[in-house]
Design an enzyme around this catalytic site. Sequence first.
Site: not given
Length: 362
Positions: A126, A162, A164, A249
């Site tokens: 991120h 991931d 996200h 995740d």
Amino acid sequence: MTCGVVYHPSFLMHQQSPSHPERRERLAYTLDQLQEEGIFDLPQIKLITPRIALRDEVLLVHSIEYLRFLEQTSVSGGTIDVDTYVPKGLIHDALLASGGAIAGAEAVLNQEVKNCFVLARPPGHHAGRSQGGGFCYLNNVAIMVRYLQRRGLRRIMILDWDAHHGNGTEEIFYDDPTVLFCSVHQYPFYPGSGRVEDIGFGDGKGYNINLPIPAGSSDKVYRYLLEEVILPLADEYMPDAIAISAGQDNHFSDPLTGLALTAQGYAQLMQEMCILADSICFGRIIAVLEGGYGIEGGLPYTNLGLIAAMAGLDISGIREPEIYRSMLLNEFSEDAFSTVIKMVSDLKKKLADHWYFIRRYE
């Protein structure tokens, strides 16, 4: 084959707070599981010591102003966003995580190992050029990719699975055709980016591939995306190495997300990526840990599965304890697959001008 594992106890030192989702237990439980399975005693595994990333290596990706902010804020502590604090001494931990990714890449390039899994934290995908967020400070994978290119590799493929979207990685390489960025992520979800329509800019148009999937997506969805998009992309792009932002995740036990991948699904994904890498880039894969917050039911078994696959070990027995299986039934959605089929169809229409493997079947 020999799989390198980059690890050092210092990776456990970073702590935003004892109750923060990105806490040291994420890695501690994985280490316990790997030791219990005797992974580090196997001849197929080589433990690699990380190093601190150098300033000039970081500045290949991040702005000098942002690096100075992290250095200065690390003295007394501070905040990036509501979920991302800067604890005292953060800069050392962040540089060690990025340096761990570089150490893994060095070992692969120097043929000390065939591939490598970097068990570093804090995560990084991120983090953009001039900002952090989402538990991330320095973009470990992006820094490692620029290191590989500085060492002479021309084209790198990044697969970010991931849950996200890797918005920081996307921003860094959005106009760069020397890096193929492919992200599979839950959508709509944090950080809100990662649309099918976002395919890159300028010379990089067509080299940014987003595969947004709905909550409830299972092993079947990931297998479909692998066969329908990811493998054909890689075959046509012919990267010199493959970097994987390995967030765990999307496991069905993760408390922050809503996907339904299993540990066996993870192991099979990595096994297929290793077969691919053997055929196009001398087996060069460097996987770097990103997210994953199922501390007991997810991470120990997904990380075990990934390392086993990378080392060429038998993965048929990779699975979570039965006590967690009921959670899979709660997360799984039968409707997700049809949604993903339509998404892939829409994506191919947008990418047809850029990729031959799509046009040849029209």
